[in-house]
Design an enzyme around this catalytic site. Structure first.
Site, PDB file in Angstrom:
ATOM      1  CG  ASP A  96      -1.991  -0.925   1.293  1.00 24.37           C
ATOM      2  OD1 ASP A  96      -2.026  -1.801   0.416  1.00 24.37           O
ATOM      3  OD2 ASP A  96      -2.839  -0.813   2.193  1.00 24.37           O
ATOM      4  CG  HIS A  98       2.499   0.093   4.295  1.00 22.83           C
ATOM      5  ND1 HIS A  98       2.296  -0.829   5.302  1.00 22.83           N
ATOM      6  CD2 HIS A  98       1.335   0.787   4.175  1.00 22.83           C
ATOM      7  CE1 HIS A  98       1.065  -0.689   5.775  1.00 22.83           C
ATOM      8  NE2 HIS A  98       0.459   0.279   5.114  1.00 22.83           N
TER       9      HIS A  98
END
Length: 202
Positions: free
Chosen positions: A10, A152
């Site tokens: 993400d 991430h």
């Protein structure tokens, strides 16, 4: 069948880290899914294109990483449209899935987001640790067949953890597929406004 997992990233792309993750994926013939922030696409076109070209899936993480549950319906739809348009302009394919920033959604979001919402079942907590060993252990200790793993592509420690996670999980018989491939393999038909966090064998 094989043990399948979907690695997801993400908040990127962030060229330095995302490129390093793509190097690892490519080296091992693995695929991942990137939920990217639309307003970052323009500065990272080559990275997005490369991810798509090596078989990764690009999903939307909205245009500007806003918590959708705090927006009006029209703001929500604009966040999604701008993001999907920016991604498709680079990949040449429509965006099929999204992940709500901060995992934030409510009934209004579910009714008005014209995408399946992909959550997660294994959390690396990499944003908190920023430590490759802790990221690695968090995933290894909780992974299972059909897991969707949250990471991430912002932190060098995450890229470092991935360099060890991918070969070690492959050695345990796991295959890295995109979210859409995982869901299809396990017989799910993804529906707009529904949430999905894993796909254990049925």
């Amino acid at each position: 069948g094989p043990k399948l997992i979907a690695l997801t990233f993400d908040d990127g792309p962030y060229s330095a880290v995302t490129s390093r993750i793509l190097d690892t994926l490519e080296k091992h013939g693995a695929k991942a899914t990137f939920f990217i922030v639309g307003n970052r696409v323009d500065s990272c076109k080559n990275v997005v294109k490369r991810a798509h070209n090596i078989g990764c899936e690009i999903g939307s993480h909205t245009w500007s990483h806003k918590n959708l549950s705090k927006l009006t319906v029209s703001q929500m739809q604009e966040e999604m449209k701008k993001s999907a348009d920016a991604i498709s302009a680079v990949t040449g394919v429509p965006v099929k899935i999204m992940r709500p920033p901060e995992g934030g959604y409510n009934d209004t979001v579910k009714k008005n987001i014209q995408y399946p919402m992909i959550m997660w079942s294994v959390d690396s907590n990499d944003w908190k640790y920023r430590d490759a060993k802790k990221d690695y252990d968090a995933v290894m200790n909780t992974v299972f067949d059909g897991a969707i793993i949250l990471m991430h592509d912002l932190y060098p420690a995450t890229a470092e953890a991935v360099e060890k996670l991918i070969p070690d999980l492959m050695a345990k018989g796991y295959k890295f597929v995109t979210v859409s491939e995982l869901m299809e393999a396990r017989g799910y038909t993804l529906q707009n406004g529904k949430t999905y966090s894993q796909a254990r064998p049925k």
